[in-house]
Design a protein around this motif. Structure first.
Motif, mmCIF file in Angstrom:
data_model
loop_
_atom_site.group_PDB
_atom_site.id
_atom_site.type_symbol
_atom_site.label_atom_id
_atom_site.label_comp_id
_atom_site.label_asym_id
_atom_site.label_seq_id
_atom_site.Cartn_x
_atom_site.Cartn_y
_atom_site.Cartn_z
ATOM 1 N N TYR B 248 0.821 -1.219 0.000
ATOM 2 C CA TYR B 248 0.000 0.000 0.000
ATOM 3 C C TYR B 248 0.857 1.271 0.000
ATOM 4 O O TYR B 248 0.493 2.290 -0.556
ATOM 5 N N TRP B 249 1.986 1.196 0.688
ATOM 6 C CA TRP B 249 2.792 2.415 0.899
ATOM 7 C C TRP B 249 3.960 2.543 -0.056
ATOM 8 O O TRP B 249 4.647 3.550 -0.060
ATOM 9 N N TYR B 254 -2.357 -3.777 -5.961
ATOM 10 C CA TYR B 254 -3.158 -4.778 -5.260
ATOM 11 C C TYR B 254 -4.560 -4.744 -5.830
ATOM 12 O O TYR B 254 -5.047 -3.715 -6.276
ATOM 13 N N GLU B 299 0.880 11.201 -4.698
ATOM 14 C CA GLU B 299 0.743 10.266 -3.576
ATOM 15 C C GLU B 299 2.055 9.892 -2.901
ATOM 16 O O GLU B 299 2.053 9.447 -1.765
ATOM 17 N N MET B 302 2.892 11.355 0.620
ATOM 18 C CA MET B 302 1.903 10.922 1.598
ATOM 19 C C MET B 302 2.084 9.450 1.981
ATOM 20 O O MET B 302 2.000 9.081 3.145
ATOM 21 N N LEU B 303 2.352 8.613 1.000
ATOM 22 C CA LEU B 303 2.441 7.181 1.276
ATOM 23 C C LEU B 303 3.816 6.794 1.827
ATOM 24 O O LEU B 303 3.911 6.059 2.807
ATOM 25 N N ARG B 306 4.866 6.999 5.520
ATOM 26 C CA ARG B 306 4.307 6.094 6.529
ATOM 27 C C ARG B 306 5.283 4.988 6.917
ATOM 28 O O ARG B 306 5.090 4.319 7.932
#
Lengths: 603, 372
Positions: B248-249, B254, B299, B302-303, B306
């Motif tokens: 996801y990061w 997916y 993105e 932001m990703l 994390r």
């Protein structure tokens, strides 16, 4: 009115306190003289700016010519000159008065005389105007016309027992006022054979005609095509159009003669050439000397005006240019602030003038503004013998170079019901006022007379006064001159760096208190940021007050379960919006409200 | 390779703080839903999809009878090309995972299990409306180990009613004594419209400053116990980072199946609506593009912030240019001084204190590169 006769002309103005009914009376007079068809009547015809209508005040002088057939069968020409009512425009008021032979003094039958009415009435008496008192709003249950007439006699010292008792609202006894204008107010006594001589009492800019100057002809006459000279500026022009001000439009005429009120256009580009109070004469046949009383208007209060959005700087410049076209007393020059970027240092006649200009910029030109604390002009005597006038804290000299400093003072009259005297004295004391005296206006109301530093009243004095008297007190002041004073420049530091837009000049005795209050206010108004931010007040590098905006600990969470990043994105969008409303000062973000919060410190 | 996410929107009981999509379990719906899931695998665009992670999330995936889970898994293997070393995770409630079910999971190829433990304090568990006590959770974890799971995760929650620093650290310590390879720590957030969305709850949870302190202490404690803080809310023994979640990061792709599942596939972000009935009716017609299309430029910051890897300067330059990256790095240096981030070599990552204010830092960084 071609074969006019000065004995059938009456030039007069109306003096009244806010809300005492000046504009309503003017409307009734217009109605009664049939100058305006009833269906065309819009309430309060003379005050045509939005702000004027909302606040019930007159900002710009205006004049209108009315025809009235009196009870004696004669027809008369009335020139009603509407004057600004506020102390900021005292000079304009005095020039409007100089254009008249008489003044109708309107007093509210239940409220009685107020500070401003008195100030303007004295001004009228000084100009040898015949004052005709009128008691208005007698239809109200609380009206006490007898008492108010007594008050007028006692305080102003003019006979008032036979004053017309009217209701401008219902139209009661308005005719009495007009008849009394004829009998009580003298006709003009100009000499039509002398060289042309006229007083400018106002001017407005018209995109087609250029500047239109409003004049009262004192002697002689003028026709279109003749050349004129403005005596103070020396500027010469050829007249294009001559006329008088009808109720709705300008009405061209062939000639304006002694005793008349009218307008002149002469393709004049700059309103600055046509100063209120100046004398107009013929360029080829000038009068010997100018009319007395001319002054160049000087700004009293200065403030930095910045667009909230830096990109709007050109818009602000255009807006100021346009306002200045019609307002010769508004001055401005470009200024740069490290904190606020590009803006203008603006000079105003006083606080009301400042508020009006700011309001018009925001409303009529759709600008979002940040303004800095208003400053007065300080006189600073340097050790090298020079004297400098300082209207911007940024330019305040290094304390080591200052021998002494002086600040402007005003004498102020505050009219108030006596129960608030204690509150007001406390306020004046707090504002470094010197008590002069106190007079009873009647059994319940007093006139408090104080000497106050101008810089103590430019902030929020009027608001503070109103909140301490539930709105009952009225206030008027005039400039008195400079007195020596212990002044210091107070700087505000955010995260260790001086924010130039927040600096101001203050009396040393007030510096600590103000410094503390401002740092507290800023602390409340600056949101927590990524790290701790010290907010300090300092004088000459010495910190006198400190607050801390604590570091933010934690944002709102955003779950991103199963790869769903939409909530996070929405949160970030919100955060971005918040950031846009901030001013970046070095590493610190300051919301606009923080700048505004330090302007109103009275609780 | 890509990841596969399968949403199981059933729970035995809805927890009062939860706003994820789930309904009360009933056998008939579960069977229909399973059929629909399997049909949705057959969408032509996913034919031959290669994946190295599969993740059953919920809801409570363990609420599903293992026969149904088995059918889904068989279909996954049939429809997709699953890597032989794939990480295959199922989320489980300690109450719904008995020995028989755990063994069945192992047999069908599931090799990672994540238990919603939440706390080692029974009073806290009660306040969260959980069905289990800590003893039950311990037993479930040990049973999973016994059934052959070598990769076991547990969730722990911060900011629970009645929780203080001591009880949180006690919970963390008790968890680390168990055979866990992974711990997820989430802060309780009071979500609109949940039973928790009331003033009584708001008044009885720890304030922002305390929760922030708790988070930082928990991070330190877990690091001490050998769990690496590899993502804002996730800790793992070395080598046991969740490969699925990392996708996801790190711009991995997916595909999400089932109601309320989100996908990033072939550069497109889309999702299936939160509607079980609609999904059962038409498992093929359910994908809706996200409002904002996928954009790495938008993105990345932001990703990537994390995870402990953080931002890579070279990547920043390629996305935002030298100038913007320079401004961002300048900001990062200031934040480093204040203990909010960490610069090592060409990488910028957040510290625990920085994670707490990551929204603000992200927006500042986006501003630096001209995106805010």
């Amino acid at each position: 009115m071609s074969e006019h006769n000065q004995s059938n002309i009456r030039n007069f103005c109306i003096i009244a306190h806010i809300d005492h009914g000046k504009s309503t009376l003017a409307d009734r007079i217009l109605e009664l003289t049939s100058s305006v068809e009833l269906r065309e009547m819009e309430d309060q015809l003379l005050d045509n700016m939005d702000i004027e209508r909302e606040r019930g005040i007159t900002i710009k002088a205006r004049a209108v010519r009315l025809n009235y057939t009196a009870d004696d069968g004669e027809s008369y020409v009335f020139n009603l000159i509407d004057t600004p009512g506020h102390v900021d425009f005292n000079y304009e008021v005095s020039r409007s008065l100089a254009a008249c032979e008489g003044a109708v003094l309107v007093v509210d039958a239940s409220q009685g005389i107020e500070a401003q009415t008195l100030g303007n009435t004295y001004l009228a008496i000084e100009h040898d105007l015949e004052v005709l008192p009128v008691v208005n709003k007698i239809d109200l249950p609380s009206a006490e016309p007898e008492r108010v007439c007594g008050e007028i006699e006692n305080i102003i010292g003019i006979p008032a027992m036979d004053a017309p008792r009217i209701s401008a609202k219902t139209g009661l006894n308005i005719k009495d006022v007009l008849e009394r204008v004829i009998t009580d107010i003298p006709a003009p006594k100009g000499d039509p054979d002398k060289p042309f001589k006229a007083l400018i009492f106002d001017s407005v800019y018209d995109p087609y005609k250029g500047v239109i100057i409003y004049v009262r002809v004192m002697d002689g006459s003028i026709k279109a095509g003749q050349s004129i000279k403005l005596m103070a500026t020396g500027a010469e022009f050829q007249t294009v159009e001559i006329g008088y001000m009808g109720a709705k439009d300008l009405v061209p005429v062939g000639e304006l003669k002694a005793g008349e009120v009218g307008y002149i256009t002469a393709s004049i580009k700059y309103i600055g050439d046509t100063r209120v109070g100046d004398t107009v004469t013929r360029a080829d046949a000038p009068c010997a000397e100018a009319l007395p009383g001319y002054k160049k208007v000087q700004s009293m209060v200065f403030s930095g005006v910045y667009p909230a959005d830096g990109a709007k700087y050109p818009d602000l410049r255009d807006a100021l240019d346009k306002l200045a076209l019609n307002d010769a007393s508004l001055t401005f020059e470009p200024e740069t602030s490290a904190a606020l970027g590009f803006g203008f240092r603006c000079g105003f006649l006083g606080l009301l003038h400042m508020e009006i200009i700011q309001e018009r910029l925001e409303r009529e030109y759709n600008l979002d503004l940040i303004t800095t604390a208003p400053s007065v002009i300080y006189k600073v005597n340097l050790t090298n013998g020079e004297t400098v006038m300082i209207d911007n804290p940024t330019n305040y000299p290094d304390p080591a170079l200052i021998a002494s400093a002086e600040e402007p003072m005003v004498t102020a009259h505050i009219f108030t019901p006596q129960e608030f005297v204690g509150n007001i004295m406390e306020l004046c004391q707090d504002r470094r006022g010197n008590y002069i005296d106190m007079k009873y206006l009647d059994d319940t109301r007093v006139d408090l007379h104080y000497e106050l530093p101008l810089n103590e009243i430019v902030y929020d004095f009027f608001d503070a006064l109103k909140s301490r008297t539930r709105g009952y007190a009225s206030f008027d002041y005039e400039m008195k001159g400079y007195v020596p004073s212990k002044l210091v420049k107070l700087d505000i530091l955010l995260n260790g760096e001086i924010v130039d837009a927040l600096s101001f000049i203050v009396h040393v005795d007030k510096a600590y208190q103000r410094g503390r209050k401002i740092t507290e206010r800023l602390k409340e108004n600056i949101p927590r940021q990524l790290f701790e931010i010290p907010v300090q007040a300092s004088i000459g590098g010495k910190i006198i007050a400190r607050e801390t905006v604590k570091a933010m600990r934690k944002d709102v969470l955003a779950k991103c379960y199963g790869g769903d990043i939409t909530r996070k994105k929405k949160l970030l969008e919100k955060q971005k919006e918040g950031k846009k409303r901030m001013r970046q000062l070095g590493t610190v973000e300051v919301p606009q409200e923080a700048f505004m919060s330090v302007l109103k410190l009275d609780e | 390779m890509r990841g596969i996410y399968i949403h199981i929107p059933f729970c035995l009981r809805k927890c009062p703080y939860c706003d994820f999509y789930s309904v009360r379990f009933d056998e008939k719906t579960a069977e229909e839903y399973t059929d629909a899931l399997i049909r949705s695998f057959e969408l032509p665009k996913y034919r031959g999809l290669r994946a190295d992670t599969v993740y059953f999330g919920g809801g409570t995936p363990s609420a599903l009878p293992s026969e149904l889970t088995g059918r889904i898994m068989r279909s996954v293997y049939e429809c997709f090309d699953i890597d032989k070393n794939a990480e295959i995770t199922i989320e489980a409630n300690p109450c719904t995972a008995d020995e028989r079910k755990l063994s069945a999971y192992r047999e069908m190829g599931i090799n990672r299990i994540s238990f919603g433990v939440q706390s080692a304090d029974d009073r806290e568990l009660m306040s969260l409306g959980r069905l289990h006590d800590f003893e039950r959770a311990q037993r479930a974890i040990l049973a999973a180990r016994k059934a052959g799971f070598e990769n076991i995760s547990a969730d722990i929650m911060l900011g629970v009613i009645g929780q203080d620093k001591q009880s949180l650290i006690r919970s963390a310590d008790r968890l680390t004594e168990l055979p866990l390879t992974h711990i997820s720590a989430y802060m309780l957030k009071i979500e609109q419209g949940t039973p928790y969305d009331n003033d009584r709850v708001r008044a009885s949870v720890a304030d922002e400053d305390t929760v922030s302190d708790m988070y930082i202490e928990l991070c330190e404690r877990l690091e001490q116990k050998g769990f690496l803080h590899y993502e804002i809310s996730n800790f793992a023994r070395p080598g046991f980072e969740s490969r699925h979640n990392l996708k996801y990061w790190t711009a991995g792709e997916y595909v999400g199946f089932g109601a309320a599942a989100h996908s990033l596939y072939m550069g497109q972000r889309y999702y299936v609506p939160r509607d079980i009935a609609a999904f059962i009716d038409a498992p093929f017609q359910q994908e809706i593009p996200e409002e904002e299309p996928h954009s790495e430029r938008e993105e990345y910051i932001m990703l990537a912030l994390r995870v402990s890897e953080g931002l890579d300067e070279k990547k920043l330059i390629s996305l935002y240019g030298e100038e913007g990256t320079g401004r961002l790095m300048g900001l990062a240096k200031t934040y480093e001084k204040h203990g909010l981030c960490c610069i090592s070599g060409s990488r910028v990552s957040l510290t625990p204190r920085g994670y707490l204010v990551s929204n603000t830092i992200i927006v500042e960084f986006l501003h630096a590169v001209g995106l805010a």
